[in-house]
Scaffold this active site. Structure first.
Site, short mmCIF file in Angstrom:
data_model
loop_
_atom_site.label_atom_id
_atom_site.label_comp_id
_atom_site.label_asym_id
_atom_site.label_seq_id
_atom_site.Cartn_x
_atom_site.Cartn_y
_atom_site.Cartn_z
N SER A 148 0.91 -1.00 0.03
CA SER A 148 0.17 0.08 -0.08
C SER A 148 0.87 1.11 -0.12
CB SER A 148 -0.85 -0.08 1.34
OG SER A 148 -1.60 1.30 1.36
N TYR A 161 -1.92 -1.09 10.18
CA TYR A 161 -1.95 -1.32 8.76
C TYR A 161 -0.68 -0.93 8.06
CZ TYR A 161 -3.96 -1.47 4.07
OH TYR A 161 -4.10 -1.49 2.64
#
Length: 256
Positions: A148, A161
């Site tokens: 990401s 995350y």
């Protein structure tokens, strides 16, 4: 000299974890359209078989739907065994399955932290470890880890995350170094804000959605199909000199 045939995946087999929704489903369809046999996974066996059949009917390629918990190494080994038994080889592994739990650090419980880390970081490690021996025997492999942009920059309430996706970029680099001699490449793709199920909670919140749009120079969310060209390239013979890279596709977010 390269030609468009270098992007053709005919005769190759691709395995996409979490390939029954969002970006994973888009990747699976793209690989099948490029000529590959495709295996998709889900924790839900009915869902895995349903989407495998859907891809087969859309593209005419052989497909396989597998129910698996990618955080369980025994199940992961069984998954790789099913793929190689069905297709005789495993050329492309896309570690796409992921999860996000949004909480401030002071409210973040251990169970949520462990869930995110295990799904986003441990699972790709387990899947690559299980797939690599087959790729080494073939003297060919493409490992694509879906990280990401939040593996390179941070946002509040994404401690687990961001940590997991940053760790996945580093894990990708180690895979690239260890397996390069076997003609196996490993690269990380780092999407920014894409319109997927995972981001619906943000997109459905007007204030949060506008905050994201304000940080995107292109002033819109990405479309899943805007990743498929890169994904086919990384899976193909055309990308043979590219390994250990982390490619950010984020509408310009990290350029600011």
């Amino acid at each position: 000299m390269q030609s468009m045939s270098d992007f053709n995946l005919t005769g190759k087999t691709a395995l996409i974890t979490g390939g029954c929704q969002g970006l994973g489903l888009e990747f699976a369809r793209a690989y099948a359209k490029a000529g590959a046999n495709v295996a998709v996974t889900s924790r839900d066996e009915r869902k895995a078989r349903q989407y495998a059949e859907q891809i087969r009917s859309e593209t005419g390629r052989d497909t396989l739907g597998i129910a698996v918990d990618v955080t369980d190494y025994a199940q992961v080994q069984g998954m790789v065994g099913q793929v190689t038994e069905a297709f005789g080889r495993l050329d492309i592994l896309v570690n796409n399955a992921g999860i996000n739990v949004r909480k401030p650090i002071l409210e973040y419980d251990e169970a949520s932290w462990d869930l995110v880390q295990t799904t986003n970081l441990k699972a790709p490690f387990l899947c690559a470890k299980a797939a690599a021996p087959q790729m080494i025997r073939q003297k060919f492999g493409r490992i694509i880890n879906i990280s990401s942009m939040l593996g390179t920059v941070a946002l509040p309430e994404r401690s687990a995350y961001c940590s997991s996706k940053g760790g996945l970029i580093q894990l990708t680099k180690v895979m690239a170094l260890e397996w390069a001699e076997h003609n196996i490449t490993a690269n990380a793709v780092c999407p920014g804000p894409f319109a997927t199920e995972l981001n619906q909670v943000v997109m459905n919140n007007p204030a949060a959605n506008q905050w994201f749009l304000d940080h995107l120079p292109v002033k819109r969310w990405g479309k899943p199909e805007e990743l498929t060209g890169l994904m086919v390239y990384l899976a193909s013979d055309a990308s043979s000199f590219m390994t250990g890279s982390a490619i950010v596709i984020d509408g310009g977010w990290t350029s600011e």
